[in-house]
Design a protein around this motif. Structure first.
Motif, PDB file in Angstrom:
ATOM      1  N   GLN A 217      -1.074 -35.291 -14.954  1.00 54.20           N
ATOM      2  CA  GLN A 217       0.325 -35.551 -14.623  1.00 54.20           C
ATOM      3  C   GLN A 217       0.789 -34.725 -13.420  1.00 54.20           C
ATOM      4  N   GLY A 218       0.298 -33.489 -13.304  1.00 53.53           N
ATOM      5  CA  GLY A 218       0.697 -32.626 -12.190  1.00 53.53           C
ATOM      6  C   GLY A 218       0.327 -33.243 -10.853  1.00 53.53           C
ATOM      7  N   PHE A 219      -0.911 -33.729 -10.762  1.00 55.28           N
ATOM      8  CA  PHE A 219      -1.364 -34.367  -9.534  1.00 55.28           C
ATOM      9  C   PHE A 219      -0.550 -35.631  -9.258  1.00 55.28           C
ATOM     10  N   ARG A 220      -0.306 -36.400 -10.312  1.00 55.88           N
ATOM     11  CA  ARG A 220       0.441 -37.652 -10.144  1.00 55.88           C
ATOM     12  C   ARG A 220       1.859 -37.381  -9.634  1.00 55.88           C
ATOM     13  N   ASP A 221       2.514 -36.381 -10.216  1.00 57.10           N
ATOM     14  CA  ASP A 221       3.872 -36.042  -9.760  1.00 57.10           C
ATOM     15  C   ASP A 221       3.846 -35.588  -8.301  1.00 57.10           C
ATOM     16  N   THR A 222       2.929 -34.664  -8.014  1.00 54.70           N
ATOM     17  CA  THR A 222       2.898 -34.044  -6.692  1.00 54.70           C
ATOM     18  C   THR A 222       2.598 -35.056  -5.594  1.00 54.70           C
ATOM     19  N   THR A 223       1.820 -36.075  -5.916  1.00 54.17           N
ATOM     20  CA  THR A 223       1.401 -37.036  -4.890  1.00 54.17           C
ATOM     21  C   THR A 223       2.091 -38.394  -5.020  1.00 54.17           C
ATOM     22  N   ARG A 224       3.086 -38.506  -5.912  1.00 51.74           N
ATOM     23  CA  ARG A 224       3.717 -39.821  -6.118  1.00 51.74           C
ATOM     24  C   ARG A 224       4.201 -40.423  -4.790  1.00 51.74           C
ATOM     25  N   ILE A 225       4.826 -39.588  -3.942  1.00 47.87           N
ATOM     26  CA  ILE A 225       5.378 -40.123  -2.686  1.00 47.87           C
ATOM     27  C   ILE A 225       4.299 -40.461  -1.649  1.00 47.87           C
ATOM     28  N   ALA A 226       3.026 -40.174  -1.960  1.00 46.65           N
ATOM     29  CA  ALA A 226       1.952 -40.630  -1.066  1.00 46.65           C
ATOM     30  C   ALA A 226       1.769 -42.142  -1.187  1.00 46.65           C
TER      31      ALA A 226
ATOM     32  N   ALA B 123     -13.387 -25.350 -23.916  1.00 46.53           N
ATOM     33  CA  ALA B 123     -12.653 -26.613 -23.874  1.00 46.53           C
ATOM     34  C   ALA B 123     -11.439 -26.476 -22.959  1.00 46.53           C
ATOM     35  N   HIS B 124     -11.028 -27.586 -22.392  1.00 41.78           N
ATOM     36  CA  HIS B 124      -9.835 -27.599 -21.543  1.00 41.78           C
ATOM     37  C   HIS B 124      -9.057 -28.886 -21.815  1.00 41.78           C
ATOM     38  N   PRO B 125      -8.074 -28.795 -22.727  1.00 43.78           N
ATOM     39  CA  PRO B 125      -7.238 -29.973 -22.965  1.00 43.78           C
ATOM     40  C   PRO B 125      -6.328 -30.193 -21.753  1.00 43.78           C
ATOM     41  N   ILE B 126      -6.331 -31.419 -21.199  1.00 42.52           N
ATOM     42  CA  ILE B 126      -5.510 -31.711 -20.013  1.00 42.52           C
ATOM     43  C   ILE B 126      -4.129 -32.122 -20.511  1.00 42.52           C
ATOM     44  N   ALA B 127      -3.311 -31.128 -20.793  1.00 39.19           N
ATOM     45  CA  ALA B 127      -1.999 -31.396 -21.389  1.00 39.19           C
ATOM     46  C   ALA B 127      -1.028 -30.340 -20.903  1.00 39.19           C
ATOM     47  N   GLY B 128       0.242 -30.653 -20.998  1.00 39.90           N
ATOM     48  CA  GLY B 128       1.257 -29.713 -20.494  1.00 39.90           C
ATOM     49  C   GLY B 128       1.317 -29.817 -18.998  1.00 39.90           C
ATOM     50  N   SER B 129       2.337 -29.250 -18.396  1.00 39.40           N
ATOM     51  CA  SER B 129       2.404 -29.165 -16.936  1.00 39.40           C
ATOM     52  C   SER B 129       3.480 -28.152 -16.568  1.00 39.40           C
ATOM     53  N   ASP B 130       4.706 -28.613 -16.368  1.00 39.33           N
ATOM     54  CA  ASP B 130       5.732 -27.662 -15.961  1.00 39.33           C
ATOM     55  C   ASP B 130       6.433 -27.014 -17.160  1.00 39.33           C
ATOM     56  N   ARG B 131       6.298 -27.603 -18.332  1.00 40.77           N
ATOM     57  CA  ARG B 131       6.961 -27.015 -19.490  1.00 40.77           C
ATOM     58  C   ARG B 131       6.096 -25.885 -20.029  1.00 40.77           C
ATOM     59  N   SER B 132       6.738 -24.908 -20.646  1.00 37.32           N
ATOM     60  CA  SER B 132       5.955 -23.852 -21.274  1.00 37.32           C
ATOM     61  C   SER B 132       6.738 -23.267 -22.431  1.00 37.32           C
ATOM     62  N   ALA B 227       7.596 -25.289 -11.386  1.00 38.19           N
ATOM     63  CA  ALA B 227       8.323 -24.673 -12.506  1.00 38.19           C
ATOM     64  C   ALA B 227       7.356 -24.195 -13.591  1.00 38.19           C
ATOM     65  N   SER B 228       6.049 -24.351 -13.343  1.00 39.30           N
ATOM     66  CA  SER B 228       5.043 -23.934 -14.330  1.00 39.30           C
ATOM     67  C   SER B 228       4.971 -22.406 -14.412  1.00 39.30           C
ATOM     68  N   SER B 229       4.449 -21.928 -15.517  1.00 36.71           N
ATOM     69  CA  SER B 229       4.342 -20.481 -15.761  1.00 36.71           C
ATOM     70  C   SER B 229       3.600 -19.763 -14.635  1.00 36.71           C
ATOM     71  N   HIS B 230       4.292 -18.795 -14.024  1.00 36.07           N
ATOM     72  CA  HIS B 230       3.682 -18.070 -12.910  1.00 36.07           C
ATOM     73  C   HIS B 230       2.521 -17.184 -13.378  1.00 36.07           C
TER      74      HIS B 230
END
Lengths: 287, 287
Positions: A217-226, B123-132, B227-230
């Motif tokens: 989702q991060g990539f999709r959001d960041t590149t949506r305007i491409a 493992a690396h679940p591809i989930a979450g993004s800007d929320r934390s 806005a993701s966790s720094h």
């Protein structure tokens, strides 16, 4: 609010913005006949079939004749050429406005190209993004959107009032500013992000195109305007290149600092910069 | 599908991922007691109050004792330190997994830190993004999400099967790959976009912070992940810095070409590059 009505309107460029403008005008009873101009006759005929425009032309020398309002909604790179073509067709008192994402020198150029009997006021409705074309047209596109209007010292006060009333009648929130100021702002908040979105997609393709299968989702959001129109954004970036190159240089400095922190494993500096950005981005709200 | 149940689970890091993992396990009846570990006792007590965890500890030397499953869901930079602390507490046959966005060398390091009686599978679940954080926790977070599992030549086949069955039971689509390959892919499609989103926000702030008032949907989309966790992203970027620096360099080349085209007003080249990116981005679908 000034009550407005235009007997005849000409719209140059019947894509997302032009078609939405026509639907917005018609649905609010703000106009009579709408003429659509474009290069692609098939697109124009589709627009006519759907009642988005009432007549069509592909002749830039003939468009705008007898129209009370003319809207330029083609890619900004064509504005000067088109204005030269239709200038002599404009009737006494006609108002010309546009929906271009670049103002600056272009506004002064258009002022000069238009004969004294007509009046030009620049506008930039902040609407649309990655969608484009007739099929995405929406009568509510300008509702609650911002519209930047860029009068100059040469602007006719009545025409300014008309154009302001027009965009307000379509539901937009009006902000007036100097054309040069507009271009500095939008180089930062719009033109840079578009350029970068295109660059990110090409970077992944250059690295290994199969990696695109793993984007989240991060990539999709960041590149949506491409996914935005490459012709439109080619014109915008070229025409605002001086401001854009300035802001690219500031961006490069930020990216160079990040690279330096990464090479030095400098967690503290990286965290400080990320936190600064996070706080600012959170301040803009979730959407 | 292997039927799985863990009598006792320990989750290190009760943020978005850790809390969602617990809720997902509990709601599917996949576990008995859940122990939560973190630095922030207040956060842990809130998690307990809400029934997300059943017991809490802030002692890294005590966590995991008697647990059948241990999940590392703190920022990746803390994994090695924590593993060193709790390694001796692990019971015979315990399975350790994680939710870290960096694999590579870290997987081999964790394999070495864990005593032979326990087994680690990355493992690396591809989930979450800007929320934390706890408040964003969601029992359905892993449902229909991808989960990359990174076994090595040292992986215990039974543990690999258990961890695979576990993430599959939470609704995830499993992809297995080499830890190094994982890091090269995610440097491109995730770590670079995050770094750039932070850099874009700081670029506007450096130019004129008041310009942020003019950002539209394009800016909001492009910078959402800023806005993701720094803390999380500091660790990820530092730990995957070698791959990230490589992909930054490819990105810089793309941006340099764009700058060159702008300086030369080379519309054709700019359009060609924009079109290439647009086609690829459109291929990923609208979301």
């Amino acid at each position: 609010m000034t009550k407005i009505f235009f007997e005849r309107v000409s719209i140059l460029g019947v894509g997302l913005i032009g078609a939405s403008f026509s639907l917005a005008m018609k649905s609010r009873g703000l106009c009579g006949h709408v003429e659509g101009f474009g290069r692609n006759r098939e697109n124009l005929l589709r627009a006519k079939e759907r009642g988005i425009v009432d007549s069509v032309t592909t002749d830039p020398g003939a468009v705008g004749k007898n129209s009370d309002l003319v809207l330029l909604a083609t890619p900004v790179g064509s504005f000067s050429y088109l204005a030269r073509e239709f200038a002599s067709s404009l009737k006494e008192g006609a108002v010309l406005t546009d929906a271009g994402s670049v103002k600056g020198d272009l506004v002064y150029e258009l002022e000069k190209l238009i004969p004294p009997k007509a009046r030009y006021i620049g506008a930039h409705p902040i609407a649309g993004s990655d969608r484009s074309g007739l099929d995405a047209a929406d009568a509510g596109l300008f509702q609650n959107a911002r519209c930047v209007i860029t009068p100059t010292e040469n602007s006719d006060p009545d025409a300014l009032e008309t154009v302001t009333a027009l965009w307000r009648a379509l539901g937009s929130e009006i902000v007036k500013m100097d054309p040069g100021h507009h271009d500095r702002i939008y180089a930062s908040v719009s033109h840079l992000p578009h350029l970068i979105a295109y660059a990110i997609v090409n970077t992944v393709a250059d690295t290994d195109i199969s990696y695109l299968d793993f984007c989240g989702q991060g990539f999709r959001d960041t590149t949506r305007i491409a996914a935005s129109s490459h012709e439109l954004w080619r014109d915008i970036c070229i025409m605002n290149r001086h401001n854009l190159l300035d802001v690219i240089s500031t961006f490069q400095k930020n990216l160079d600092s990040f690279s330096q922190y990464l090479r030095a494993s400098d967690s503290d500096s990286l965290e400080r910069e990320f936190k600064k950005a996070r706080t600012l981005r959170e301040g803009l709200g979730q959407n």
